[in-house]
Design a protein around this motif. Structure first.
Motif, PDB file in Angstrom:
ATOM      1  N   ARG A   1     -26.436  -7.245 -22.989  1.00  0.00           N
ATOM      2  CA  ARG A   1     -27.709  -7.973 -22.977  1.00  0.00           C
ATOM      3  C   ARG A   1     -27.988  -8.607 -24.343  1.00  0.00           C
TER       4      ARG A   1
ATOM      5  N   THR B   1     -23.482 -13.863 -14.776  1.00  0.00           N
ATOM      6  CA  THR B   1     -22.448 -13.365 -13.849  1.00  0.00           C
ATOM      7  C   THR B   1     -21.220 -12.896 -14.614  1.00  0.00           C
TER       8      THR B   1
ATOM      9  N   ARG C   1     -22.028  -9.829 -16.621  1.00  0.00           N
ATOM     10  CA  ARG C   1     -22.157  -8.661 -15.753  1.00  0.00           C
ATOM     11  C   ARG C   1     -20.800  -8.212 -15.245  1.00  0.00           C
TER      12      ARG C   1
ATOM     13  N   SER D   1     -20.855  -5.900 -18.607  1.00  0.00           N
ATOM     14  CA  SER D   1     -21.855  -4.890 -18.209  1.00  0.00           C
ATOM     15  C   SER D   1     -21.311  -3.949 -17.127  1.00  0.00           C
ATOM     16  N   ASP D   2     -20.819  -4.555 -16.025  1.00  0.00           N
ATOM     17  CA  ASP D   2     -20.314  -3.717 -14.924  1.00  0.00           C
ATOM     18  C   ASP D   2     -19.121  -2.873 -15.342  1.00  0.00           C
TER      19      ASP D   2
END
Length: 575
Positions: free
Chosen positions: A10, A180, A183, A187-188
């Motif tokens: 983030r 996207t 993430r 992130s994912d």
């Protein structure tokens, strides 16, 4: 395990998008500003182009004092889409027309084309109106055309919306793409590896391996390899089989995700291209309409130019006729003045000639009586002495009146010849002024006006004497007709002096004077207060032209009601 308040992905995404938002904003603002300045420059060029279209007709209208036509042209300019205000002024800075949104200007006239910005998004272009006549240029006024920010915005409104919309679409797409990507790529995977590593079971290491769904080789992949390498040391062939199955599942999911992303991208590009095609089609229709309007405007402008060309030709012919008529009027006025001089001289010469005829008749009669007495031998000394006294008195009277008539005729001959000729010669100014006054003596016969001439005895000048005679005659006749109209006793003074190479002549009378409003029009052609009594209004106009053109000098008039009139004339002596 403690949770993270602000994730690494983030923070990174926030910083990347902040830089992108700032750069996008700067570029969009720069594009809008460039479009604004380009459109403003184009509008200023159109304002300058209007000068070539309307300056000639405006100059002619102001030169001919056709103010309604000038205002009509100003109203026509206001109909143009780029014009929000029009100011037309004369050579004195007085407004002839002030229409639309304008600002007050300095009284000084505009001497050259000027572009100027004002408050509130208003800008203007001003230029002088120059009238060319007889190879001379004369500034008759100036024009200021105004436009503002609303005109510019109206032209670039679509472009601004397109730029902003384009920036918004690109920004939204990149935000979606970055979110996207972050993430899926950061992130994912981090969340997944964290969860898998948190669920590590030392008793069953084969279930504790980390499996990340990554699209390329990166640090997370190395972390996965390192972690799994440690697990690989604890598992056997079964764990290797599970790993192979997991890889196959990951590849299949990756292909499905890629297909989904590709379909979404194709749909977005198709929608964007459709919108662009619609915009291009609408702009094409607008261009066709503008071309038709421009073609019609060009045809109208050519028609107006042809009409103006015909009007200019007619005006040139009218000016030639007017100039010829003016020359004829000037010659008529000069001959009328000479005719009045002839009538006065003829009447004044008749008196001494009549006295001479009477004296000669008396002398002839007395001579007959003496001859008769002589023939009859009755002539006495007393009779002879009486005859001689009478003869002497009669001959003196005869000679005096004949000399008077001769002086009048000689003076009239010199002045009359000079008034009908413009030949230059060297002459004594004081002597010539006295000859002029002698020729004008009949005009003072029944009035008690006193004329005083103060002039140096040895002042010789080279000039056309007829010009001097015409100027002095006009000034004296104006005093007799206008200044001394209601008085029988007046005083006229002519003071002549020499200032270096110039002659200064000051003419002054103590007549009724002239009001200030009439003094301003004194030298204008056809201005007279005696038009109902036959006045032509050309006397002072002829006098002004003779001083300024024939003598190459200047003349000024000063007067107040009840305090007489004074002329101050200065011209080169040219001895």
């Amino acid at each position: 395990m403690a949770s993270v308040q602000t994730g690494l992905s983030r923070k990174l995404l926030t910083r990347v998008l902040s830089v992108y938002f700032f750069l996008t904003f700067i570029v969009t603002v720069g594009q809008i500003f460039t479009e604004y300045m380009s459109t403003k420059s184009h509008i200023e060029s159109e304002l300058q182009t209007l000068k070539n279209t309307f300056s000639t007709s405006l100059t002619r209208a102001i030169w001919e004092v056709n103010l309604p036509q000038a205002r009509s042209i100003a109203e026509g300019l206001m109909e143009l889409p780029i014009i929000t205000g029009v100011q037309i002024r004369d050579e004195n800075g007085e407004y002839i027309a002030d229409l639309g949104v304008t600002i007050a200007q300095a009284r000084a006239p505009i001497t050259s084309g000027e572009l100027e910005d004002h408050n509130g998004g208003l800008f203007s272009y001003g230029f002088p109106l120059i009238f060319e006549f007889s190879n001379r240029s004369s500034t008759v006024g100036d024009v200021t055309l105004y436009s503002n920010f609303d005109i510019i915005f109206g032209r670039i409104e679509i472009g601004i919306f397109f730029l902003i919309g384009n920036a918004i679409v690109k920004t939204a797409f990149l935000v979606f793409l970055f979110m996207t990507a972050f993430r899926r790529m950061l992130s994912d995977p981090l969340m997944e590896i964290t969860q898998q590593m948190s669920a590590f079971n030392p008793e069953r290491p084969e279930e504790s391996k980390v499996f990340l769904h990554l699209e390329d080789e990166n640090e997370l992949r190395l972390l996965q390899y390192s972690y799994n390498q440690v697990i690989d040391d604890l598992i056997v062939s079964q764990q290797q089989l599970h790993k192979t199955q997991s890889e196959l599942q990951r590849v299949n999911k990756k292909l499905d995700d890629q297909n989904l992303l590709l379909e979404q991208e194709v749909a977005k590009k198709t929608a964007s291209l459709s919108q662009i095609m619609l915009d291009l089609e609408r702009q094409k229709d607008e261009l066709i309409v503008n071309q038709r309007e421009l073609r019609q405007e060009n045809e109208n402008r050519q028609y107006v130019e042809n009409v103006l060309r015909e009007k200019n030709s007619e005006l040139a012919k009218s000016m030639e006729n007017l100039k010829l008529a003016q020359e004829q009027l000037l010659e008529s006025e000069r001959m009328a003045s000479l005719g009045g001089l002839v009538a006065g001289i003829a009447h004044d010469v008749n008196t001494p000639l009549g006295v001479g005829v009477t004296a000669a008749s008396f002398l002839n009669e007395r001579l007959g009586e003496i001859r008769q007495d002589y023939d009859n031998n009755s002539l006495t000394n007393k009779t002879m002495a009486s005859f001689l006294d009478e003869a002497e008195q009669t001959t003196n009277l005869l000679l005096t009146n004949l000399n008077r008539a001769s002086e009048l005729i000689t003076s009239f001959k010199q002045v009359a010849v000079d008034q009908t000729s413009e030949a230059e010669r060297v002459f004594n100014l004081k002597t010539y002024l006295r000859e002029i006054m002698l020729s004008l003596a009949p005009s003072f016969k029944h009035k008690q006006h006193d004329v005083s001439i103060n002039c140096p005895d040895e002042l010789y000048i080279r000039s056309a004497p007829g010009v001097i005679a015409q100027i002095v005659t006009n000034m004296i006749m104006n005093s007799l007709i206008h200044g001394f109209e209601h008085q029988t006793v007046g005083k006229i003074t002519i003071d002549v002096s020499q200032d270096k190479d110039d002659v200064v002549m000051v003419y002054e009378d103590n007549g009724c004077g002239i009001p200030a409003n009439q003094l301003k029009q004194l030298f204008e052609a056809f201005f007279t207060t005696k038009r109902s009594q036959g006045g032509s209004g050309l006397g002072t106009h002829i006098m002004y032209n003779l001083v300024t053109q024939a003598l190459d000098g200047n003349i000024e008039a000063f007067s107040e009601p009840g305090k007489g009139l004074r002329y101050e004339i200065r011209f080169p002596a040219r001895t």
